[in-house]
Scaffold this motif. Structure first.
Motif, PDB file in Angstrom:
ATOM      1  N   ILE A 151       0.834  -1.205   0.000  1.00  0.00           N
ATOM      2  CA  ILE A 151       0.000   0.000   0.000  1.00  0.00           C
ATOM      3  C   ILE A 151       0.865   1.251   0.000  1.00  0.00           C
ATOM      4  O   ILE A 151       0.658   2.170  -0.802  1.00  0.00           O
ATOM      5  CB  ILE A 151      -0.955   0.004   1.219  1.00  0.00           C
ATOM      6  CG1 ILE A 151      -2.052  -1.027   1.015  1.00  0.00           C
ATOM      7  CG2 ILE A 151      -1.550   1.383   1.455  1.00  0.00           C
ATOM      8  CD1 ILE A 151      -2.909  -1.272   2.250  1.00  0.00           C
ATOM      9  N   VAL A 152       1.850   1.304   0.882  1.00  0.00           N
ATOM     10  CA  VAL A 152       2.697   2.505   0.982  1.00  0.00           C
ATOM     11  C   VAL A 152       3.487   2.710  -0.302  1.00  0.00           C
ATOM     12  O   VAL A 152       3.558   3.821  -0.831  1.00  0.00           O
ATOM     13  CB  VAL A 152       3.644   2.407   2.205  1.00  0.00           C
ATOM     14  CG1 VAL A 152       4.688   3.508   2.169  1.00  0.00           C
ATOM     15  CG2 VAL A 152       2.849   2.465   3.491  1.00  0.00           C
ATOM     16  N   LYS A 153       4.067   1.644  -0.831  1.00  0.00           N
ATOM     17  CA  LYS A 153       4.924   1.785  -2.004  1.00  0.00           C
ATOM     18  C   LYS A 153       4.115   2.132  -3.263  1.00  0.00           C
ATOM     19  O   LYS A 153       4.508   3.001  -4.029  1.00  0.00           O
ATOM     20  CB  LYS A 153       5.752   0.522  -2.219  1.00  0.00           C
ATOM     21  CG  LYS A 153       6.783   0.331  -1.101  1.00  0.00           C
ATOM     22  CD  LYS A 153       7.749  -0.753  -1.378  1.00  0.00           C
ATOM     23  CE  LYS A 153       8.836  -0.400  -2.298  1.00  0.00           C
ATOM     24  NZ  LYS A 153       9.660   0.737  -2.017  1.00  0.00           N
ATOM     25  N   GLU A 154       2.993   1.463  -3.468  1.00  0.00           N
ATOM     26  CA  GLU A 154       2.228   1.687  -4.695  1.00  0.00           C
ATOM     27  C   GLU A 154       1.357   2.939  -4.629  1.00  0.00           C
ATOM     28  O   GLU A 154       1.293   3.703  -5.578  1.00  0.00           O
ATOM     29  CB  GLU A 154       1.350   0.473  -5.006  1.00  0.00           C
ATOM     30  CG  GLU A 154       2.141  -0.734  -5.461  1.00  0.00           C
ATOM     31  CD  GLU A 154       1.258  -1.934  -5.740  1.00  0.00           C
ATOM     32  OE1 GLU A 154       0.010  -1.779  -5.764  1.00  0.00           O
ATOM     33  OE2 GLU A 154       1.818  -3.024  -5.941  1.00  0.00           O
ATOM     34  N   ARG A 155       0.671   3.120  -3.503  1.00  0.00           N
ATOM     35  CA  ARG A 155      -0.291   4.208  -3.413  1.00  0.00           C
ATOM     36  C   ARG A 155       0.373   5.552  -3.151  1.00  0.00           C
ATOM     37  O   ARG A 155      -0.098   6.576  -3.640  1.00  0.00           O
ATOM     38  CB  ARG A 155      -1.292   3.902  -2.303  1.00  0.00           C
ATOM     39  CG  ARG A 155      -2.504   4.791  -2.338  1.00  0.00           C
ATOM     40  CD  ARG A 155      -3.524   4.374  -1.324  1.00  0.00           C
ATOM     41  NE  ARG A 155      -4.061   3.056  -1.649  1.00  0.00           N
ATOM     42  CZ  ARG A 155      -4.805   2.336  -0.819  1.00  0.00           C
ATOM     43  NH1 ARG A 155      -5.093   2.800   0.369  1.00  0.00           N
ATOM     44  NH2 ARG A 155      -5.255   1.156  -1.175  1.00  0.00           N
ATOM     45  N   TRP A 156       1.481   5.574  -2.371  1.00  0.00           N
ATOM     46  CA  TRP A 156       2.044   6.854  -1.955  1.00  0.00           C
ATOM     47  C   TRP A 156       3.451   7.095  -2.475  1.00  0.00           C
ATOM     48  O   TRP A 156       3.732   8.167  -2.982  1.00  0.00           O
ATOM     49  CB  TRP A 156       2.023   6.965  -0.421  1.00  0.00           C
ATOM     50  CG  TRP A 156       0.689   6.666   0.166  1.00  0.00           C
ATOM     51  CD1 TRP A 156       0.396   5.713   1.090  1.00  0.00           C
ATOM     52  CD2 TRP A 156      -0.552   7.293  -0.137  1.00  0.00           C
ATOM     53  NE1 TRP A 156      -0.938   5.720   1.378  1.00  0.00           N
ATOM     54  CE2 TRP A 156      -1.547   6.683   0.635  1.00  0.00           C
ATOM     55  CE3 TRP A 156      -0.927   8.316  -0.998  1.00  0.00           C
ATOM     56  CZ2 TRP A 156      -2.883   7.054   0.587  1.00  0.00           C
ATOM     57  CZ3 TRP A 156      -2.250   8.684  -1.054  1.00  0.00           C
ATOM     58  CH2 TRP A 156      -3.210   8.069  -0.272  1.00  0.00           C
ATOM     59  N   GLU A 157       4.338   6.115  -2.329  1.00  0.00           N
ATOM     60  CA  GLU A 157       5.725   6.361  -2.715  1.00  0.00           C
ATOM     61  C   GLU A 157       5.878   6.568  -4.222  1.00  0.00           C
ATOM     62  O   GLU A 157       6.576   7.490  -4.658  1.00  0.00           O
ATOM     63  CB  GLU A 157       6.631   5.208  -2.261  1.00  0.00           C
ATOM     64  CG  GLU A 157       8.093   5.475  -2.589  1.00  0.00           C
ATOM     65  CD  GLU A 157       8.998   4.308  -2.282  1.00  0.00           C
ATOM     66  OE1 GLU A 157      10.182   4.571  -2.014  1.00  0.00           O
ATOM     67  OE2 GLU A 157       8.548   3.144  -2.338  1.00  0.00           O
ATOM     68  N   ARG A 158       5.249   5.740  -5.014  1.00  0.00           N
ATOM     69  CA  ARG A 158       5.397   5.847  -6.475  1.00  0.00           C
ATOM     70  C   ARG A 158       4.987   7.226  -7.009  1.00  0.00           C
ATOM     71  O   ARG A 158       5.756   7.870  -7.719  1.00  0.00           O
ATOM     72  CB  ARG A 158       4.616   4.740  -7.174  1.00  0.00           C
ATOM     73  CG  ARG A 158       4.867   4.745  -8.686  1.00  0.00           C
ATOM     74  CD  ARG A 158       4.137   3.644  -9.395  1.00  0.00           C
ATOM     75  NE  ARG A 158       4.577   2.345  -8.919  1.00  0.00           N
ATOM     76  CZ  ARG A 158       3.795   1.286  -8.829  1.00  0.00           C
ATOM     77  NH1 ARG A 158       2.538   1.345  -9.178  1.00  0.00           N
ATOM     78  NH2 ARG A 158       4.269   0.139  -8.411  1.00  0.00           N
ATOM     79  N   PRO A 159       3.785   7.748  -6.673  1.00  0.00           N
ATOM     80  CA  PRO A 159       3.447   9.088  -7.181  1.00  0.00           C
ATOM     81  C   PRO A 159       4.333  10.183  -6.614  1.00  0.00           C
ATOM     82  O   PRO A 159       4.666  11.151  -7.312  1.00  0.00           O
ATOM     83  CB  PRO A 159       1.992   9.301  -6.769  1.00  0.00           C
ATOM     84  CG  PRO A 159       1.556   8.106  -6.030  1.00  0.00           C
ATOM     85  CD  PRO A 159       2.647   7.106  -6.023  1.00  0.00           C
ATOM     86  N   LEU A 160       4.757  10.046  -5.351  1.00  0.00           N
ATOM     87  CA  LEU A 160       5.649  11.071  -4.778  1.00  0.00           C
ATOM     88  C   LEU A 160       7.010  11.063  -5.469  1.00  0.00           C
ATOM     89  O   LEU A 160       7.606  12.113  -5.648  1.00  0.00           O
ATOM     90  CB  LEU A 160       5.808  10.853  -3.271  1.00  0.00           C
ATOM     91  CG  LEU A 160       4.593  11.241  -2.438  1.00  0.00           C
ATOM     92  CD1 LEU A 160       4.732  10.743  -1.010  1.00  0.00           C
ATOM     93  CD2 LEU A 160       4.368  12.729  -2.476  1.00  0.00           C
ATOM     94  N   MET A 161       7.483   9.907  -5.855  1.00  0.00           N
ATOM     95  CA  MET A 161       8.745   9.861  -6.601  1.00  0.00           C
ATOM     96  C   MET A 161       8.588  10.501  -7.974  1.00  0.00           C
ATOM     97  O   MET A 161       9.508  11.161  -8.456  1.00  0.00           O
ATOM     98  CB  MET A 161       9.237   8.408  -6.730  1.00  0.00           C
ATOM     99  CG  MET A 161       9.799   7.872  -5.425  1.00  0.00           C
ATOM    100  SD  MET A 161      10.367   6.178  -5.530  1.00  0.00           S
ATOM    101  CE  MET A 161      11.875   6.401  -6.464  1.00  0.00           C
ATOM    102  N   GLU A 162       7.425  10.334  -8.604  1.00  0.00           N
ATOM    103  CA  GLU A 162       7.183  11.002  -9.883  1.00  0.00           C
ATOM    104  C   GLU A 162       7.220  12.513  -9.709  1.00  0.00           C
ATOM    105  O   GLU A 162       7.686  13.230 -10.580  1.00  0.00           O
ATOM    106  CB  GLU A 162       5.807  10.602 -10.443  1.00  0.00           C
ATOM    107  CG  GLU A 162       5.723   9.211 -10.988  1.00  0.00           C
ATOM    108  CD  GLU A 162       4.322   8.922 -11.482  1.00  0.00           C
ATOM    109  OE1 GLU A 162       3.704   9.808 -12.105  1.00  0.00           O
ATOM    110  OE2 GLU A 162       3.842   7.800 -11.239  1.00  0.00           O
ATOM    111  N   ILE A 163       6.711  12.984  -8.598  1.00  0.00           N
ATOM    112  CA  ILE A 163       6.620  14.427  -8.361  1.00  0.00           C
ATOM    113  C   ILE A 163       7.968  15.013  -7.961  1.00  0.00           C
ATOM    114  O   ILE A 163       8.365  16.058  -8.458  1.00  0.00           O
ATOM    115  CB  ILE A 163       5.562  14.717  -7.274  1.00  0.00           C
ATOM    116  CG1 ILE A 163       4.176  14.328  -7.781  1.00  0.00           C
ATOM    117  CG2 ILE A 163       5.604  16.186  -6.861  1.00  0.00           C
ATOM    118  CD1 ILE A 163       3.112  14.291  -6.694  1.00  0.00           C
ATOM    119  N   PHE A 164       8.688  14.360  -7.055  1.00  0.00           N
ATOM    120  CA  PHE A 164       9.879  14.957  -6.454  1.00  0.00           C
ATOM    121  C   PHE A 164      11.216  14.451  -6.986  1.00  0.00           C
ATOM    122  O   PHE A 164      12.227  15.097  -6.769  1.00  0.00           O
ATOM    123  CB  PHE A 164       9.849  14.754  -4.932  1.00  0.00           C
ATOM    124  CG  PHE A 164       8.791  15.564  -4.254  1.00  0.00           C
ATOM    125  CD1 PHE A 164       8.930  16.927  -4.080  1.00  0.00           C
ATOM    126  CD2 PHE A 164       7.632  14.953  -3.806  1.00  0.00           C
ATOM    127  CE1 PHE A 164       7.946  17.672  -3.462  1.00  0.00           C
ATOM    128  CE2 PHE A 164       6.633  15.687  -3.182  1.00  0.00           C
ATOM    129  CZ  PHE A 164       6.797  17.051  -3.015  1.00  0.00           C
TER     130      PHE A 164
END
Length: 162
Positions: A148-161
């Motif tokens: 959940i953390v890696k797919e839902r939150w980390e992946r989009p945050l890495m795209e952004i930052f």
């Protein structure tokens, strides 16, 4: 100017905030505001802040929508647990989540998202191992929380930052 005052926009914002709080632009309020804003902005030099920003803005609306949906869903789930409607066998626990993200801004955003979501709290960050410790109210399984953390939150945050 950057050696004397590394964050001039912050100093200006602090001065503006000071004047708004005092609801005055009198010479006394202005001098006092400068005496507060300049040292406050200069102390940020000691924090060794990482330069950075948003790389891509396209994922931001999708991420914000996902955060709102998750906060509403989690509020409902936590309320059900507190009211005893969640069923038997619910337990809290800690999960160690390995993260690939290294952007300080992205990690801070992830911490805010997880802590703002009812039922989850970012507890610790091990920079050497690149892992975070997450406390969850409803432990559905460590592997599931990592996913959940890696797919839902980390992946989009890495795209952004990153």
């Amino acid at each position: 100017m950057s050696r004397w005052l590394p964050f001039p926009l912050l100093a200006l914002a602090l001065l503006g905030l000071w004047l708004l709080l005092w609801q005055s632009a009198s010479p006394g309020a202005l001098v006092t505001g400068v005496l507060v804003a300049l040292p406050a902005a200069a102390t940020l030099r000691t924090l060794d802040l990482q330069r950075g920003g948003l790389r891509r803005l396209r994922p931001v609306p999708r991420l914000l929508a996902a955060v709102v949906v998750e906060v509403v869903r989690s509020n409902n789930a936590v309320a059900r647990i507190i009211l005893g409607l969640g069923g038997p066998g619910r337990r809290a626990g800690f999960v160690r989540v390995p993260l690939a993200m290294r952007s300080h801004a992205g990690l801070a955003a992830l911490a805010c998202i997880l802590t703002a979501t009812p039922g989850t709290v970012w507890v610790d960050w091990d920079e050497a191992e690149g892992t975070m410790l997450l406390h969850v109210l409803d432990m559905i399984g460590e592997d599931e929380w990592v996913r959940i953390v890696k797919e839902r939150w980390e992946r989009p945050l890495m795209e952004i930052f990153e």
